[in-house]
Design an enzyme around this catalytic site. Sequence first.
Site, mmCIF file in Angstrom:
data_model
loop_
_atom_site.group_PDB
_atom_site.id
_atom_site.type_symbol
_atom_site.label_atom_id
_atom_site.label_comp_id
_atom_site.label_asym_id
_atom_site.label_seq_id
_atom_site.Cartn_x
_atom_site.Cartn_y
_atom_site.Cartn_z
ATOM 1 N N ASP A 204 36.320 -47.980 -23.247
ATOM 2 C CA ASP A 204 34.920 -47.551 -23.169
ATOM 3 C C ASP A 204 34.899 -46.427 -21.979
ATOM 4 O O ASP A 204 35.105 -46.754 -21.033
ATOM 5 C CB ASP A 204 34.007 -48.635 -22.667
ATOM 6 C CG ASP A 204 32.549 -48.362 -22.894
ATOM 7 O OD1 ASP A 204 32.134 -47.374 -23.152
ATOM 8 O OD2 ASP A 204 31.674 -49.532 -22.802
ATOM 9 N N GLU A 373 28.878 -53.865 -38.318
ATOM 10 C CA GLU A 373 28.868 -54.954 -39.076
ATOM 11 C C GLU A 373 28.307 -54.622 -40.495
ATOM 12 O O GLU A 373 28.114 -55.696 -41.369
ATOM 13 C CB GLU A 373 27.853 -55.996 -38.301
ATOM 14 C CG GLU A 373 28.450 -56.506 -36.976
ATOM 15 C CD GLU A 373 27.366 -57.378 -36.273
ATOM 16 O OE1 GLU A 373 26.504 -57.967 -37.090
ATOM 17 O OE2 GLU A 373 27.742 -57.884 -35.104
#
Length: 505
Positions: A204, A373
């Site tokens: 990240d 998702e």
Amino acid sequence: MFKKTRLVVAMITLVIVLYAINSRQLFVKRHIEKRVTLNKRLSGMSKNQTSSPHQSAIQYNLTKHSPIASQQQRTATQFPPKQDTAKAPSHIKSQQQATTIALEFNSFQIKNVSCAKVLQGDESEIKRVRKQRYNIPNDQTLIDHTYNCDLFRQVYGYNNILNTEEEKQFPIAFNILLYKDVAQVEILLRVIYRPQNYYCLHVDGFSPDLVHKAAKSLADCFDNVFIVSKTENIVYESFQRLQADLNCMADHLAKPDWKYLINLPSQELPLKTNLQIVRILKLLNNTNQVGCRRGVGMILRRFVYRYEYIYNKNRTYKIVNTHNKYKLPPRGFLAAKGSAYGLFTHQFVKYVLTSQIAKDVLDWCRGILSPDEYYWAILNFNHHVQVPGSGQEACLHVTALSTYASWSITKTPDKCHGKWMRNICVFGGGDLNMLLNRSELFANKFELEYSYTAIQCLSEWLHNQTLSPQTIDAQVYKRLYLKKMTYQLDPWTNLKPMKYNETTL
């Protein structure tokens, strides 16, 4: 005559005096040089230089009575002398480094714990080990240990990993997304590592420099482990979470021989060995495996309204619901919710990165919440587009084979013997017995410090499994995941359960 004699005597006396003075000066000069040389030797004494007790006593006395002796000189005169590895011969330094790494690595192993009892679900053993405290590796430890990659791979066991011919002929690409605890990533890597596989690490962009440094140190020790070429700054539920996976996928395409790609968060651990994973992937018969659901489980609020990113001056951002109705997905696609993690064929990954259709769906995903998702499920379950690897499986509560997670927000939540964190179970030792009976390939999630017993015992069990035949129940996977469906697509606005006819192969 007498005068001449006196003159000769005077000249001889003068010569003797001059000679004596010169000898005295020469003696003093040599003595000073000797002391300077000795002090230099004292201050530069290396780790592997030794001295006799007699020499040490001389050094001690010279330094002790010298008012200008430095702290460095005083340290050098200690007996035995303090060592300096920087000037040691290379073979001695390697031995010392190997010993240091081995001792520290062994200190990370859990002691006085019966993993066999923990895996069997023995309550008394599980309760006892909860109170234990362990020496746990950290990112700085990993940086130190990977300074010498040969020693690191040797001590950590990478050189002794069993690798069958079946595995060699079926290379797998892995995405591993992380933001902390590279030491835990190393444990995950050690369990799934094979020389023919590929591993992309995405750190990240918001992570501390130490995390980035540790990840690079780890990757630099392997030819088939690499840092992603483009890093994303990730916020929970953001588009950048999906983009991070796509960035790794793009890098993997430069390596043409892998068969499947599996994307993982760094806090997962496998429930199957690499050979078992290979055999399960073969059963999928070159089709993707992605979770999917429609209807109530779709969480309509995430895509019925448009979401925007608000960037702040401090280079951070937040996601805001505009409460404006969002457009429908492009090209007649129906929305579908799945998992952020899946098992993707090589052809599917190539399609995702090169097809204009896939890019159009990706652009639509920029305006929704948690697009990771939805994106994979939308591409895989809109069969009118014939996306490579999509097969004909209907999106009707399809369970994701890639990853198992225990959620507290489901109608019938699974038990959690660890702790709940943001509605997901962080597994502990008491969950291992249940996990070993799951059909999924990986389990999420484990926290390095909290789950350390579970992490070590599961890793030990997986290693022992590589020494066994490593069989799988093929009928389980055929029954659960190899179903062909023919069905009528519902309109986008209907969102009712789909009518379908099932024909099991």
